[in-house]
Motif scaffolding. Structure first.
Motif, PDB file in Angstrom:
ATOM      1  N   ILE A   1       0.860  -1.186   0.000  1.00 28.14           N
ATOM      2  CA  ILE A   1       0.000   0.000   0.000  1.00 28.14           C
ATOM      3  C   ILE A   1       0.891   1.229   0.000  1.00 28.14           C
ATOM      4  O   ILE A   1       1.859   1.308   0.776  1.00 28.14           O
ATOM      5  N   CYS A   2       0.602   2.191  -0.878  1.00 25.36           N
ATOM      6  CA  CYS A   2       1.354   3.447  -0.927  1.00 25.36           C
ATOM      7  C   CYS A   2       0.646   4.504  -0.084  1.00 25.36           C
ATOM      8  O   CYS A   2      -0.588   4.560  -0.049  1.00 25.36           O
ATOM      9  N   VAL A   3       1.434   5.333   0.575  1.00 24.61           N
ATOM     10  CA  VAL A   3       0.894   6.461   1.329  1.00 24.61           C
ATOM     11  C   VAL A   3       1.610   7.732   0.904  1.00 24.61           C
ATOM     12  O   VAL A   3       2.696   7.690   0.329  1.00 24.61           O
ATOM     13  N   ASN A   4       0.977   8.859   1.151  1.00 27.30           N
ATOM     14  CA  ASN A   4       1.508  10.199   0.907  1.00 27.30           C
ATOM     15  C   ASN A   4       1.468  10.584  -0.565  1.00 27.30           C
ATOM     16  O   ASN A   4       0.844  11.562  -0.928  1.00 27.30           O
ATOM     17  N   THR A   5       2.193   9.854  -1.423  1.00 23.68           N
ATOM     18  CA  THR A   5       2.198  10.128  -2.858  1.00 23.68           C
ATOM     19  C   THR A   5       2.013   8.813  -3.599  1.00 23.68           C
ATOM     20  O   THR A   5       2.695   7.832  -3.297  1.00 23.68           O
ATOM     21  N   ASP A   6       1.118   8.796  -4.557  1.00 23.23           N
ATOM     22  CA  ASP A   6       0.850   7.562  -5.280  1.00 23.23           C
ATOM     23  C   ASP A   6       1.986   7.255  -6.251  1.00 23.23           C
ATOM     24  O   ASP A   6       2.633   8.164  -6.779  1.00 23.23           O
ATOM     25  N   ILE A   7       2.218   5.969  -6.473  1.00 22.91           N
ATOM     26  CA  ILE A   7       3.220   5.507  -7.424  1.00 22.91           C
ATOM     27  C   ILE A   7       2.518   4.652  -8.467  1.00 22.91           C
ATOM     28  O   ILE A   7       1.776   3.729  -8.135  1.00 22.91           O
ATOM     29  N   GLU A   8       2.733   4.958  -9.733  1.00 25.71           N
ATOM     30  CA  GLU A   8       2.146   4.164 -10.808  1.00 25.71           C
ATOM     31  C   GLU A   8       2.715   2.755 -10.743  1.00 25.71           C
ATOM     32  O   GLU A   8       3.901   2.532 -11.012  1.00 25.71           O
ATOM     33  N   SER A   9       1.866   1.818 -10.334  1.00 22.69           N
ATOM     34  CA  SER A   9       2.337   0.464 -10.067  1.00 22.69           C
ATOM     35  C   SER A   9       1.132  -0.442  -9.836  1.00 22.69           C
ATOM     36  O   SER A   9      -0.015  -0.021  -9.966  1.00 22.69           O
ATOM     37  N   ASP A  10       1.433  -1.678  -9.444  1.00 25.81           N
ATOM     38  CA  ASP A  10       0.377  -2.634  -9.116  1.00 25.81           C
ATOM     39  C   ASP A  10      -0.003  -2.589  -7.639  1.00 25.81           C
ATOM     40  O   ASP A  10      -0.637  -3.522  -7.136  1.00 25.81           O
ATOM     41  N   ARG A  11       0.374  -1.534  -6.934  1.00 30.78           N
ATOM     42  CA  ARG A  11       0.050  -1.427  -5.503  1.00 30.78           C
ATOM     43  C   ARG A  11      -1.438  -1.670  -5.278  1.00 30.78           C
ATOM     44  O   ARG A  11      -2.276  -1.421  -6.154  1.00 30.78           O
ATOM     45  N   LEU A  12      -1.795  -2.126  -4.091  1.00 31.25           N
ATOM     46  CA  LEU A  12      -3.189  -2.442  -3.808  1.00 31.25           C
ATOM     47  C   LEU A  12      -4.037  -1.196  -3.611  1.00 31.25           C
ATOM     48  O   LEU A  12      -5.190  -1.144  -4.031  1.00 31.25           O
ATOM     49  N   SER A  13      -3.473  -0.189  -2.928  1.00 32.85           N
ATOM     50  CA  SER A  13      -4.263   0.984  -2.601  1.00 32.85           C
ATOM     51  C   SER A  13      -3.338   2.161  -2.338  1.00 32.85           C
ATOM     52  O   SER A  13      -2.141   1.977  -2.075  1.00 32.85           O
ATOM     53  N   PHE A  14      -3.886   3.353  -2.435  1.00 32.44           N
ATOM     54  CA  PHE A  14      -3.158   4.577  -2.091  1.00 32.44           C
ATOM     55  C   PHE A  14      -3.938   5.348  -1.051  1.00 32.44           C
ATOM     56  O   PHE A  14      -5.138   5.620  -1.214  1.00 32.44           O
ATOM     57  N   LEU A  15      -3.259   5.713   0.039  1.00 29.35           N
ATOM     58  CA  LEU A  15      -3.834   6.528   1.106  1.00 29.35           C
ATOM     59  C   LEU A  15      -3.011   7.812   1.209  1.00 29.35           C
ATOM     60  O   LEU A  15      -1.817   7.754   1.514  1.00 29.35           O
ATOM     61  N   GLY A  16      -3.630   8.941   0.962  1.00 26.42           N
ATOM     62  CA  GLY A  16      -2.849  10.164   1.076  1.00 26.42           C
ATOM     63  C   GLY A  16      -3.654  11.401   0.754  1.00 26.42           C
ATOM     64  O   GLY A  16      -4.739  11.337   0.166  1.00 26.42           O
ATOM     65  N   CYS A  17      -3.098  12.517   1.143  1.00 26.00           N
ATOM     66  CA  CYS A  17      -3.685  13.815   0.836  1.00 26.00           C
ATOM     67  C   CYS A  17      -3.578  14.057  -0.670  1.00 26.00           C
ATOM     68  O   CYS A  17      -2.495  13.911  -1.241  1.00 26.00           O
ATOM     69  N   ASN A  18      -4.680  14.425  -1.306  1.00 29.68           N
ATOM     70  CA  ASN A  18      -4.631  14.764  -2.724  1.00 29.68           C
ATOM     71  C   ASN A  18      -3.821  16.043  -2.890  1.00 29.68           C
ATOM     72  O   ASN A  18      -4.226  17.108  -2.428  1.00 29.68           O
ATOM     73  N   PRO A  19      -2.644  15.964  -3.521  1.00 23.94           N
ATOM     74  CA  PRO A  19      -1.761  17.136  -3.556  1.00 23.94           C
ATOM     75  C   PRO A  19      -2.325  18.315  -4.345  1.00 23.94           C
ATOM     76  O   PRO A  19      -2.079  19.466  -3.988  1.00 23.94           O
ATOM     77  N   TYR A  20      -3.070  18.023  -5.401  1.00 15.61           N
ATOM     78  CA  TYR A  20      -3.688  19.114  -6.164  1.00 15.61           C
ATOM     79  C   TYR A  20      -4.682  19.861  -5.286  1.00 15.61           C
ATOM     80  O   TYR A  20      -4.676  21.094  -5.230  1.00 15.61           O
ATOM     81  N   ASN A  21      -5.538  19.099  -4.579  1.00 14.62           N
ATOM     82  CA  ASN A  21      -6.522  19.725  -3.699  1.00 14.62           C
ATOM     83  C   ASN A  21      -5.849  20.519  -2.584  1.00 14.62           C
ATOM     84  O   ASN A  21      -6.342  21.587  -2.179  1.00 14.62           O
ATOM     85  N   ALA A  22      -4.721  20.003  -2.074  1.00 12.74           N
ATOM     86  CA  ALA A  22      -3.991  20.730  -1.033  1.00 12.74           C
ATOM     87  C   ALA A  22      -3.498  22.064  -1.565  1.00 12.74           C
ATOM     88  O   ALA A  22      -3.553  23.093  -0.864  1.00 12.74           O
ATOM     89  N   GLY A  23      -3.011  22.069  -2.800  1.00  8.39           N
ATOM     90  CA  GLY A  23      -2.564  23.320  -3.412  1.00  8.39           C
ATOM     91  C   GLY A  23      -3.702  24.311  -3.563  1.00  8.39           C
ATOM     92  O   GLY A  23      -3.537  25.514  -3.321  1.00  8.39           O
ATOM     93  N   VAL A  24      -4.870  23.810  -3.947  1.00  5.90           N
ATOM     94  CA  VAL A  24      -6.063  24.662  -4.054  1.00  5.90           C
ATOM     95  C   VAL A  24      -6.403  25.271  -2.697  1.00  5.90           C
ATOM     96  O   VAL A  24      -6.661  26.480  -2.579  1.00  5.90           O
ATOM     97  N   GLN A  25      -6.403  24.434  -1.657  1.00  7.01           N
ATOM     98  CA  GLN A  25      -6.765  24.906  -0.322  1.00  7.01           C
ATOM     99  C   GLN A  25      -5.767  25.931   0.203  1.00  7.01           C
ATOM    100  O   GLN A  25      -6.155  26.915   0.863  1.00  7.01           O
ATOM    101  N   MET A  26      -4.492  25.737  -0.089  1.00  4.27           N
ATOM    102  CA  MET A  26      -3.474  26.693   0.360  1.00  4.27           C
ATOM    103  C   MET A  26      -3.674  28.043  -0.328  1.00  4.27           C
ATOM    104  O   MET A  26      -3.539  29.099   0.298  1.00  4.27           O
ATOM    105  N   ALA A  27      -3.999  27.999  -1.618  1.00  7.54           N
ATOM    106  CA  ALA A  27      -4.254  29.244  -2.343  1.00  7.54           C
ATOM    107  C   ALA A  27      -5.497  29.941  -1.800  1.00  7.54           C
ATOM    108  O   ALA A  27      -5.512  31.173  -1.639  1.00  7.54           O
ATOM    109  N   GLN A  28      -6.543  29.170  -1.522  1.00 11.33           N
ATOM    110  CA  GLN A  28      -7.761  29.746  -0.958  1.00 11.33           C
ATOM    111  C   GLN A  28      -7.483  30.412   0.382  1.00 11.33           C
ATOM    112  O   GLN A  28      -7.955  31.528   0.651  1.00 11.33           O
TER     113      GLN A  28
END
Length: 345
Positions: free
Chosen positions: A132-159
């Motif tokens: 399982i990947c956390v923090n930043t997703d890696i293009e792979s066969d990983r089972l799942s990704f758990l993490g903050c959506n970085p694009y959305n975080a950038g939007v929220q910081m700008a807001q």
């Protein structure tokens, strides 16, 4: 759509006889070495073992992730260890994943930082070790990704910056531009898009490369401030960015510059308390580590009742992606974040 290779009973045979790790509640851990095994704990005859792999694993940022993994492992009667590189080396992170596979760990939590580690993750999956990947997703066969959506975080910081400076003025963005880390680039994209779409009176006058280093950030932001004396705000995309920006503002003797940053390290919290940083966006790293280990345990033990035997059928029952979001820390709630996740190595 991610592809998922068939994981068979090899997952279950990969469980090793190892010692039980222990940690306290509320993010406090018992004294552990870098393998995550606590001194003085009883041996478990049939314990599971989990690997947590990341780059620059010695920095304070990772304490919350380690604490989440430790708490989950303790509840499961499992052991865990962390490994990876002491710097930003995708080769060493890939090697650590390969070593975890060779040790036949029960499962692997990868703190995604480098797309180059995708092949090592795929090799682990092919060998029957769930990842399982956390923090930043890696293009792979990983089972799942758990993490903050970085694009959305950038939007929220700008807001947040827009609201704090009254919707107008010139700002600087400090980020690890040269690193090529996907999350850093997506943070920038979200921030730029939000400002362009909804804050027409805010102008980005400089984007500086701080190389995720406080000293570099202070120098780069300081130079940008000197070139743009009418700047009213700085957005720091890395944990070190806002700290460096605060140093630059202080050394320049400037007042009235709003700084928005990332994470919840001790230095950032102190600067928020002192009023030098207005707000910081902290990731839910503890939750990511805790859930990742719980899910890996449930997955390999067939506990997720999606089908009668998803392991045999090669079906992945876990969510592909979970956005764990960010917590906004300000002077109003900073006191709540002072308790630290401490590890004795």
């Amino acid at each position: 759509m991610k592809k998922f290779k068939k994981l068979t009973a090899l997952l279950l045979s990969g469980i090793m006889v190892v010692s039980m790790s222990a940690c306290g509640s509320g993010g406090e851990t018992a004294a552990t070495d870098s393998s995550g095994t606590a001194e003085g704990t009883e041996q478990s005859s049939e314990a599971e073992r989990y690997a947590v792999i990341m780059g620059i694993n010695q920095i304070e940022f990772f304490d919350a992730l380690k604490a989440g993994v430790c708490d989950a492992a303790t509840e499961l009667g499992a052991s865990w260890y962390y490994s990876g590189s002491q710097d930003l080396s995708p080769e060493e992170v890939s090697e650590a994943i390969d070593q975890a596979v060779a040790q036949k760990v029960t499962g692997i939590v990868v703190h995604g930082q480098f797309q180059e580690t995708g092949a090592a993750i795929d090799n682990a999956i092919a060998a029957g070790i769930p990842v399982i990947c956390v923090n930043t997703d890696i293009e792979s066969d990983r089972l799942s990704f758990l993490g903050c959506n970085p694009y959305n975080a950038g939007v929220q910081m700008a807001q947040t910056m827009g609201e704090l400076i009254g919707g107008k003025g010139k700002i600087i963005i400090s980020n690890w531009l040269s690193g090529g880390q996907p999350s850093a680039l997506q943070n920038m994209e979200g921030c730029r898009d939000e400002l362009e779409a909804n804050w027409p009176d805010i102008e980005i006058v400089a984007e500086v490369d701080d190389k995720s280093d406080e000293t570099t950030a202070a120098t780069a932001v300081g130079a940008a401030l000197q070139a743009n004396p009418d700047v009213v705000g700085v957005i720091g995309m890395q944990s070190s960015s806002a700290i460096g920006a605060a140093t630059a503002v202080r050394e320049a003797g400037l007042d009235g510059i709003t700084i928005v940053g990332r994470d919840r390290d001790a230095a950032t919290l102190e600067l928020i308390e002192d009023g030098e940083i207005a707000a910081s966006f902290a990731q839910n790293s503890y939750v990511e580590g805790y859930i990742a280990v719980q899910w890996l345990h449930d997955y390999i033990n067939g506990n997720l009742k999606v089908t009668s035997n998803y392991l045999e059928a090669g079906i992945n029952p876990l969510p592909d992606t979970v956005d764990t979001g960010s917590i906004i820390i300000t002077k109003d709630n900073v006191e709540q974040f002072k308790e630290k996740y401490e590890y004795q190595q």
